[in-house]
Design an enzyme around this catalytic site. Structure first.
Site, PDB file in Angstrom:
ATOM      1  N   ASP A   1       0.812  -1.207   0.000  1.00 45.56           N
ATOM      2  CA  ASP A   1       0.000   0.000   0.000  1.00 45.56           C
ATOM      3  C   ASP A   1       0.854   1.270   0.000  1.00 45.56           C
ATOM      4  O   ASP A   1       0.639   2.170  -0.811  1.00 45.56           O
ATOM      5  CB  ASP A   1      -0.919  -0.014   1.225  1.00 45.56           C
TER       6      ASP A   1
ATOM      7  N   VAL B   1      -5.125   2.626  -0.062  1.00 46.47           N
ATOM      8  CA  VAL B   1      -5.026   2.159  -1.445  1.00 46.47           C
ATOM      9  C   VAL B   1      -5.346   0.670  -1.530  1.00 46.47           C
ATOM     10  O   VAL B   1      -6.049   0.222  -2.447  1.00 46.47           O
ATOM     11  CB  VAL B   1      -3.635   2.470  -2.026  1.00 46.47           C
ATOM     12  N   ASP B   2      -4.854  -0.109  -0.583  1.00 43.27           N
ATOM     13  CA  ASP B   2      -5.198  -1.536  -0.552  1.00 43.27           C
ATOM     14  C   ASP B   2      -6.712  -1.724  -0.471  1.00 43.27           C
ATOM     15  O   ASP B   2      -7.287  -2.555  -1.184  1.00 43.27           O
ATOM     16  CB  ASP B   2      -4.544  -2.209   0.659  1.00 43.27           C
ATOM     17  N   HIS B   3      -7.343  -0.983   0.415  1.00 41.20           N
ATOM     18  CA  HIS B   3      -8.786  -1.153   0.579  1.00 41.20           C
ATOM     19  C   HIS B   3      -9.545  -0.687  -0.660  1.00 41.20           C
ATOM     20  O   HIS B   3     -10.524  -1.327  -1.071  1.00 41.20           O
ATOM     21  CB  HIS B   3      -9.249  -0.410   1.829  1.00 41.20           C
TER      22      HIS B   3
ATOM     23  N   GLN C   1      -2.099  -1.045  -8.357  1.00 38.09           N
ATOM     24  CA  GLN C   1      -2.341  -0.259  -7.140  1.00 38.09           C
ATOM     25  C   GLN C   1      -2.120   1.235  -7.351  1.00 38.09           C
ATOM     26  O   GLN C   1      -2.929   2.058  -6.926  1.00 38.09           O
ATOM     27  CB  GLN C   1      -1.420  -0.739  -6.015  1.00 38.09           C
TER      28      GLN C   1
END
Length: 406
Positions: free
Chosen positions: A143, A171-173, A203
Site C-alpha cells: 500500500d 489504497v489496498d482497501h 495499485q
C-alpha cells in the site's frame, strides 16, 4: 472441514464460485466481499509459507477469510498446476495478487486459463500492472509503495513537514473494492457473451484515480496540491479543533446554511459586510476567516468535546468528536446498527469483528464460518474435483498440499 454442499444459500451471490490466491489486504478484502454476500470462496494458500494475515493475533485473517474454504497448494509445481487448472474449470472468478507477469513465468497466463474455462474472469492485482515498462512491472509493492509512486502520499501530512502515508492502507482497501466491483461487472458480461475477461488492476493507478480533483487541477491549470494536515487549506471553520478536555472535534462550516447557523454560536453576525448572506465558504487569510478561526478556537477551548458537539449538532452544523475504539463500542448508534459482531472461529473460540456492510434488506449477507486453518478443506475440495483418496495422499507425500493447525 466443509463440503461445497455445507455452504448455506444466502445473499446476492449464492451459486458463484470465487477462488483467490492472495495475501496482505487488497485481494483478500475483495474475496471477503464475495464471501460475505453468499459466493462460494476458496482461498488458495501457499503450502510452504502461511499467509502473513495469520501473523500476530491473526485479526486480518479472521476478519477477511470468514465464510471461506482453504486449499493449501504449492501452485508452481507440476502437480500443483494440474490441480489448479482443474479447479479453474469450475470457477467463475479467479483473483490473484503478485508481481506483474508472475503467472506468465509459471506458464499460467490468461490464455492458458481460458483454454480450460473460456468464461473465466481473471482479476490480477499488482503494484504496477501486467504491462508497461518491464522494470516497473516486476517491482514489488504494498500500500505505502503505491501511495508513494501514485502521488497519493504527497497529499498527506502538514505543509511544513515531509509527506506521510495515509493509514490504514487506503489504497489496498480501494483496490479491494475496485476488484470486487469490476469482477462482478466482468462476470455479468461473461454470462451474457460466454467470454471471460482479464482485469489488470495496478495499485498506483487506483491511488491516482481516487484523488478527487487534485490531478486534474494540476493537468489543467498547473496548481500543485498543498498538504493540509488536519485543517482545510481553502476554507475556515473546516477542520479539527482541540477542546477543553484535550479531546478533538472535527467541524465543517461549509455552505450557506451551515454558516448562517454557526456564526451566531460564535458571537458573529451573518448577513453583514464581513459575512455576506450569499457566502458559501469563509476563506483563509481574510479578515472574516481570521476572526472566525479565532472565535472557533476560543469556543472549543472553553468547552469539553461533548459540549461542543452537542451545541453544533443541536444547530445542525456537521461535526463529530474524533472517536476512538472504546467510544465506538459504547456508542448507542454503533450498537443499534450492530457495527461490531461476534462469531465463532473454527476452533470454537469467539471472535469479535466488524460486521458485514452495507446492510441489505432482501438478500442480506451472513457469517456461517470463521476463517479456516491452513489446508483445512484440502480433502473436500480435491474430492469434489474428482481426485481419489490415493491421489490426495500422494499430493500430501510430495508436499504439494499441506495442513497446519493455524
Amino acid at each position: 472441514m466443509a463440503k461445497r454442499t455445507d455452504i448455506p444459500q444466502f445473499g446476492l451471490l449464492s451459486g458463484i464460485r470465487v477462488v483467490h490466491c492472495t495475501t496482505s489486504i487488497a485481494a483478500p478484502l475483495a474475496a471477503s466481499l464475495y464471501a460475505e454476500n453468499g459466493a462460494e470462496v476458496i482461498m488458495l494458500e501457499n503450502a510452504k509459507t502461511p499467509c502473513m494475515s495469520r501473523n500476530r493475533y491473526g485479526g486480518p485473517l479472521q476478519q477477511n477469510a470468514k465464510n471461506e474454504r482453504n486449499l493449501s497448494l504449492d501452485l508452481p509445481t507440476l502437480e500443483g498446476k494440474k490441480v489448479f487448472l482443474k479447479l479453474m474449470e469450475q470457477t467463475d472468478i479467479y483473483i490473484e495478487a503478485s508481481k506483474g507477469g508472475q503467472y506468465d513465468k509459471w506458464g499460467l497466463n490468461d490464455e492458458v486459463l481460458w483454454e480450460h474455462n473460456p468464461r473465466l474472469v481473471i482479476v490480477h492485482i499488482s503494484g504496477f500492472g501486467q504491462t508497461g515498462v518491464p522494470e516497473y512491472v516486476r517491482r514489488g509493492s504494498y500500500d505505502t509503495i503505491a501511495q508513494a509512486f501514485g502521488c497519493y502520499m504527497q497529499l498527506n501530512g502538514f505543509a511544513d513537514q515531509p509527506p506521510i502515508p495515509a493509514m490504514p492502507q487506503p489504497v489496498d482497501h480501494l483496490c479491494g473494492v475496485f476488484a470486487f466491483g469490476t469482477g462482478l461487472a466482468a462476470l455479468r458480461k461473461a454470462e451474457m457473451t460466454g467470454k471471460g475477461e482479464s482485469v489488470d488492476l495496478a495499485q498506483y493507478e487506483i491511488a491516482m484515480r481516487c484523488q478527487n480533483s487534485f490531478p486534474v487541477d494540476y493537468t489543467m491549470v498547473g496548481e500543485k496540491p498543498k498538504r493540509e494536515g488536519n485543517h482545510s487549506a481553502i476554507c475556515c471553520g473546516y477542520g479539527l479543533y482541540v477542546c477543553q478536555d484535550g479531546k478533538s472535534v472535527y467541524v465543517m462550516i461549509l455552505g450557506g446554511g451551515s454558516i448562517k447557523r454557526a456564526l451566531p454560536l460564535l458571537g458573529l453576525e451573518f448577513g453583514t459586510e464581513l459575512f455576506p448572506a450569499d457566502s458559501s465558504m469563509i476563506y483563509p487569510d481574510t479578515p472574516a476567516g481570521d476572526l472566525l478561526e479565532e472565535r472557533f478556537k476560543e469556543f472549543c477551548l472553553k468547552r469539553t468535546v461533548k459540549e461542543v458537539e452537542a451545541v453544533f449538532l443541536a444547530n445542525e452544523v456537521p461535526c463529530s468528536r474524533v472517536m476512538e475504539y472504546d467510544d465506538a463500542l459504547e456508542n448507542p448508534h454503533y450498537q443499534a446498527r450492530e457495527v461490531f459482531k461476534e462469531w465463532e472461529k473454527v476452533d470454537g473460540s469467539k471472535f469479535t469483528g466488524v460486521n458485514i456492510f452495507p446492510k441489505l434488506k432482501n438478500f442480506p449477507g451472513q457469517i456461517w464460518r470463521g476463517a479456516p486453518s491452513v489446508g483445512m478443506d484440502n480433502e473436500d475440495i480435491l474430492a469434489e474435483l474428482g481426485l481419489s483418496d490415493e491421489e490426495i495422499k500422494e499430493l500430501y507425500e510430495k508436499k504439494v498440499i499441506t495442513q497446519r493447525n493455524i
